[in-house]
Design a protein around this motif. Structure first.
Motif, PDB file in Angstrom:
ATOM      1  N   ALA A   1       0.829  -1.205   0.000  1.00 45.64           N
ATOM      2  CA  ALA A   1       0.000   0.000   0.000  1.00 45.64           C
ATOM      3  C   ALA A   1       0.865   1.257   0.000  1.00 45.64           C
ATOM      4  CB  ALA A   1      -0.927  -0.005   1.217  1.00 45.64           C
ATOM      5  N   ALA A   2       1.943   1.240   0.771  1.00 45.04           N
ATOM      6  CA  ALA A   2       2.832   2.407   0.806  1.00 45.04           C
ATOM      7  C   ALA A   2       3.452   2.654  -0.566  1.00 45.04           C
ATOM      8  CB  ALA A   2       3.915   2.205   1.859  1.00 45.04           C
ATOM      9  N   ALA A   3       3.868   1.578  -1.227  1.00 45.38           N
ATOM     10  CA  ALA A   3       4.492   1.726  -2.540  1.00 45.38           C
ATOM     11  C   ALA A   3       3.512   2.264  -3.577  1.00 45.38           C
ATOM     12  CB  ALA A   3       5.060   0.385  -2.998  1.00 45.38           C
ATOM     13  N   ALA A   4       2.219   2.032  -3.368  1.00 46.73           N
ATOM     14  CA  ALA A   4       1.189   2.493  -4.305  1.00 46.73           C
ATOM     15  C   ALA A   4       0.679   3.892  -3.982  1.00 46.73           C
ATOM     16  CB  ALA A   4       0.010   1.515  -4.292  1.00 46.73           C
ATOM     17  N   THR A   5       1.230   4.528  -2.970  1.00 38.05           N
ATOM     18  CA  THR A   5       0.740   5.824  -2.514  1.00 38.05           C
ATOM     19  C   THR A   5       1.349   6.970  -3.318  1.00 38.05           C
ATOM     20  OG1 THR A   5       0.391   5.008  -0.264  1.00 38.05           O
ATOM     21  CG2 THR A   5       0.620   7.386  -0.534  1.00 38.05           C
ATOM     22  N   PRO A   6       0.536   7.854  -3.861  1.00 42.12           N
ATOM     23  CA  PRO A   6       1.072   9.021  -4.576  1.00 42.12           C
ATOM     24  C   PRO A   6       1.994   9.836  -3.669  1.00 42.12           C
ATOM     25  CG  PRO A   6      -1.292   8.808  -4.965  1.00 42.12           C
ATOM     26  CD  PRO A   6      -0.947   7.814  -3.889  1.00 42.12           C
ATOM     27  N   GLY A   7       3.115  10.272  -4.218  1.00 46.49           N
ATOM     28  CA  GLY A   7       4.063  11.059  -3.445  1.00 46.49           C
ATOM     29  C   GLY A   7       5.152  10.244  -2.792  1.00 46.49           C
ATOM     30  N   VAL A   8       5.038   8.913  -2.837  1.00 47.16           N
ATOM     31  CA  VAL A   8       6.076   8.048  -2.258  1.00 47.16           C
ATOM     32  C   VAL A   8       7.031   7.640  -3.375  1.00 47.16           C
ATOM     33  CG1 VAL A   8       6.553   5.836  -1.148  1.00 47.16           C
ATOM     34  CG2 VAL A   8       4.603   7.211  -0.401  1.00 47.16           C
ATOM     35  N   ASP A   9       8.267   8.106  -3.272  1.00 42.59           N
ATOM     36  CA  ASP A   9       9.271   7.770  -4.282  1.00 42.59           C
ATOM     37  C   ASP A   9       9.789   6.351  -4.113  1.00 42.59           C
ATOM     38  OD1 ASP A   9       9.127  10.193  -5.500  1.00 42.59           O
ATOM     39  OD2 ASP A   9      11.255  10.675  -5.282  1.00 42.59           O
ATOM     40  N   ALA A  10       9.888   5.906  -2.861  1.00 44.27           N
ATOM     41  CA  ALA A  10      10.467   4.590  -2.599  1.00 44.27           C
ATOM     42  C   ALA A  10      10.020   4.110  -1.233  1.00 44.27           C
ATOM     43  CB  ALA A  10      12.000   4.649  -2.662  1.00 44.27           C
ATOM     44  N   VAL A  11      10.056   2.796  -1.068  1.00 46.88           N
ATOM     45  CA  VAL A  11       9.826   2.172   0.232  1.00 46.88           C
ATOM     46  C   VAL A  11      11.084   1.388   0.589  1.00 46.88           C
ATOM     47  CG1 VAL A  11       8.441   0.543   1.557  1.00 46.88           C
ATOM     48  CG2 VAL A  11       7.332   2.013  -0.129  1.00 46.88           C
ATOM     49  N   LEU A  12      11.619   1.661   1.769  1.00 46.95           N
ATOM     50  CA  LEU A  12      12.814   0.987   2.257  1.00 46.95           C
ATOM     51  C   LEU A  12      12.428   0.122   3.448  1.00 46.95           C
ATOM     52  CD1 LEU A  12      15.927   0.598   2.240  1.00 46.95           C
ATOM     53  CD2 LEU A  12      16.061   2.573   3.782  1.00 46.95           C
ATOM     54  N   VAL A  13      12.540  -1.186   3.301  1.00 45.50           N
ATOM     55  CA  VAL A  13      12.194  -2.124   4.370  1.00 45.50           C
ATOM     56  C   VAL A  13      13.460  -2.490   5.133  1.00 45.50           C
ATOM     57  CG1 VAL A  13      11.246  -4.401   4.897  1.00 45.50           C
ATOM     58  CG2 VAL A  13      10.239  -3.013   3.071  1.00 45.50           C
ATOM     59  N   VAL A  14      13.370  -2.451   6.449  1.00 46.93           N
ATOM     60  CA  VAL A  14      14.508  -2.777   7.314  1.00 46.93           C
ATOM     61  C   VAL A  14      14.194  -4.095   8.004  1.00 46.93           C
ATOM     62  CG1 VAL A  14      15.984  -1.986   9.195  1.00 46.93           C
ATOM     63  CG2 VAL A  14      14.867  -0.313   7.693  1.00 46.93           C
ATOM     64  N   THR A  15      14.900  -5.149   7.634  1.00 47.22           N
ATOM     65  CA  THR A  15      14.609  -6.469   8.209  1.00 47.22           C
ATOM     66  C   THR A  15      15.801  -7.394   8.081  1.00 47.22           C
ATOM     67  OG1 THR A  15      13.008  -8.294   8.217  1.00 47.22           O
ATOM     68  CG2 THR A  15      13.671  -7.451   6.060  1.00 47.22           C
ATOM     69  N   ASP A  16      15.873  -8.362   8.983  1.00 46.88           N
ATOM     70  CA  ASP A  16      16.876  -9.420   8.906  1.00 46.88           C
ATOM     71  C   ASP A  16      16.279 -10.725   8.391  1.00 46.88           C
ATOM     72  OD1 ASP A  16      19.034  -7.919   9.780  1.00 46.88           O
ATOM     73  OD2 ASP A  16      18.682  -8.373  11.899  1.00 46.88           O
ATOM     74  N   ASP A  17      15.000 -10.702   8.031  1.00 48.49           N
ATOM     75  CA  ASP A  17      14.333 -11.920   7.566  1.00 48.49           C
ATOM     76  C   ASP A  17      14.525 -12.058   6.052  1.00 48.49           C
ATOM     77  OD1 ASP A  17      11.681 -13.314   6.438  1.00 48.49           O
ATOM     78  OD2 ASP A  17      12.055 -14.035   8.476  1.00 48.49           O
ATOM     79  N   HIS A  18      15.246 -13.102   5.646  1.00 47.13           N
ATOM     80  CA  HIS A  18      15.611 -13.236   4.235  1.00 47.13           C
ATOM     81  C   HIS A  18      14.400 -13.545   3.355  1.00 47.13           C
ATOM     82  CE1 HIS A  18      19.803 -12.881   5.237  1.00 47.13           C
ATOM     83  NE2 HIS A  18      19.713 -13.877   6.104  1.00 47.13           N
ATOM     84  N   ARG A  19      13.473 -14.350   3.856  1.00 48.26           N
ATOM     85  CA  ARG A  19      12.294 -14.673   3.055  1.00 48.26           C
ATOM     86  C   ARG A  19      11.441 -13.432   2.837  1.00 48.26           C
ATOM     87  NH1 ARG A  19       7.631 -19.138   4.493  1.00 48.26           N
ATOM     88  NH2 ARG A  19       6.619 -17.387   5.540  1.00 48.26           N
ATOM     89  N   LEU A  20      11.237 -12.675   3.902  1.00 47.13           N
ATOM     90  CA  LEU A  20      10.460 -11.443   3.769  1.00 47.13           C
ATOM     91  C   LEU A  20      11.170 -10.467   2.838  1.00 47.13           C
ATOM     92  CD1 LEU A  20       8.018  -9.739   4.699  1.00 47.13           C
ATOM     93  CD2 LEU A  20       9.499  -8.827   6.480  1.00 47.13           C
ATOM     94  N   ALA A  21      12.493 -10.362   2.975  1.00 47.45           N
ATOM     95  CA  ALA A  21      13.259  -9.454   2.115  1.00 47.45           C
ATOM     96  C   ALA A  21      13.046  -9.792   0.646  1.00 47.45           C
ATOM     97  CB  ALA A  21      14.737  -9.522   2.472  1.00 47.45           C
ATOM     98  N   ALA A  22      13.062 -11.078   0.318  1.00 46.52           N
ATOM     99  CA  ALA A  22      12.842 -11.492  -1.075  1.00 46.52           C
ATOM    100  C   ALA A  22      11.441 -11.116  -1.527  1.00 46.52           C
ATOM    101  CB  ALA A  22      13.071 -12.991  -1.209  1.00 46.52           C
ATOM    102  N   SER A  23      10.461 -11.281  -0.657  1.00 48.34           N
ATOM    103  CA  SER A  23       9.077 -10.975  -1.017  1.00 48.34           C
ATOM    104  C   SER A  23       8.872  -9.480  -1.264  1.00 48.34           C
ATOM    105  CB  SER A  23       8.126 -11.458   0.084  1.00 48.34           C
ATOM    106  OG  SER A  23       8.151 -12.864   0.199  1.00 48.34           O
ATOM    107  N   VAL A  24       9.431  -8.627  -0.402  1.00 51.85           N
ATOM    108  CA  VAL A  24       9.200  -7.187  -0.578  1.00 51.85           C
ATOM    109  C   VAL A  24       9.969  -6.647  -1.783  1.00 51.85           C
ATOM    110  CG1 VAL A  24       8.606  -6.783   1.835  1.00 51.85           C
ATOM    111  CG2 VAL A  24      10.970  -6.491   1.092  1.00 51.85           C
TER     112      VAL A  24
END
Length: 220
Positions: A48-71
């Motif tokens: 949803a954040a990535a689809a929001t007007p005015g958002v240039d980028a979404v930066l996810v901070v995580t140590d979970d490799h599976r989640l990192a691949a998904s995002v």
């Protein structure tokens, strides 16, 4: 639109605990299902954040490799958790990375447990955020309980988040301006089974919908 007339750019930072350890207050739910729900909340939030007007980028901070691949498949950037036991210190490091990669962008921290987040509501909040940050002030969104914080933004050189128990009062006490008072989906984080049931009734994103198949709610 001329370059000078462009609205301030935004980069949304979403910190995500490894789902194995996240959402421990979702009691009465099997560990594997709780993990799936925690991951689903995060995926719906970043999508949803990535689809929001005015958002240039979404930066996810995580140590979970599976989640990192998904995002990454959702078009988001990922960095590891810098200070695993200190969310606020991790966020300060992440904002330094935002300033390096996206100079001039407004850094906005968004909690990862907003499965019903609506881009149109987040866009409205970011409009309020821009006004405050351009004036040199921090801004925050109070969660639906009134005590926590779901969003925090500030100029990069004065970024001082205070997430944790009773964070809304601390943010307000440091001079941050409350915004998004009517943005229900930006305020509705999910911590416990009652929160989850309320979110499901209000409507959630596709990942949480799939992860919640078969869960009964108060309305049946």
């Amino acid at each position: 639109m001329s370059a000078d007339a462009r609205p301030t750019r935004c980069v949304v930072v979403v910190p995500v605990k490894p789902p194995t350890y996240g959402k421990s207050r979702l009691t009465g739910i099997a560990d594997e299902h709780r993990r799936d729900l925690a991951e689903a909340f995060a995926l719906d939030t970043v999508q949803a954040a990535a689809a929001t007007p005015g958002v240039d980028a979404v930066l996810v901070v995580t140590d979970d490799h599976r989640l990192a691949a998904s995002v990454r498949t959702l078009g988001c950037a990922v960095i590891p958790d810098g200070v695993s036991d200190d969310l606020n210190a991790t966020l300060v490091q992440a904002i330094a990375e935002v300033a390096r990669r996206w100079p001039g962008a407004v850094p906005v921290v968004l909690c990862a447990d907003l499965p019903g987040l609506r881009p149109v509501e987040l866009a409205g909040v970011l409009g309020e955020v821009h006004e405050q940050v351009e004036a040199g002030r921090a801004a925050f969104v109070r969660d639906h309980t009134g005590t926590g914080t779901t969003l925090y933004a500030a100029p990069a050189d004065g970024f001082d988040p205070s997430f944790g128990v009773a964070s809304a009062a601390r943010h307000q006490g440091t001079g941050a301006v409350e915004v998004g008072a009517t943005a229900t989906s930006v305020r509705t984080d999910v911590d416990d089974p009652d929160d989850l049931d309320a979110a499901l009734l209000a409507g959630v994103g596709p990942h949480t919908t799939r992860a919640s198949v078969g869960r009964a709610t108060p309305s049946g």
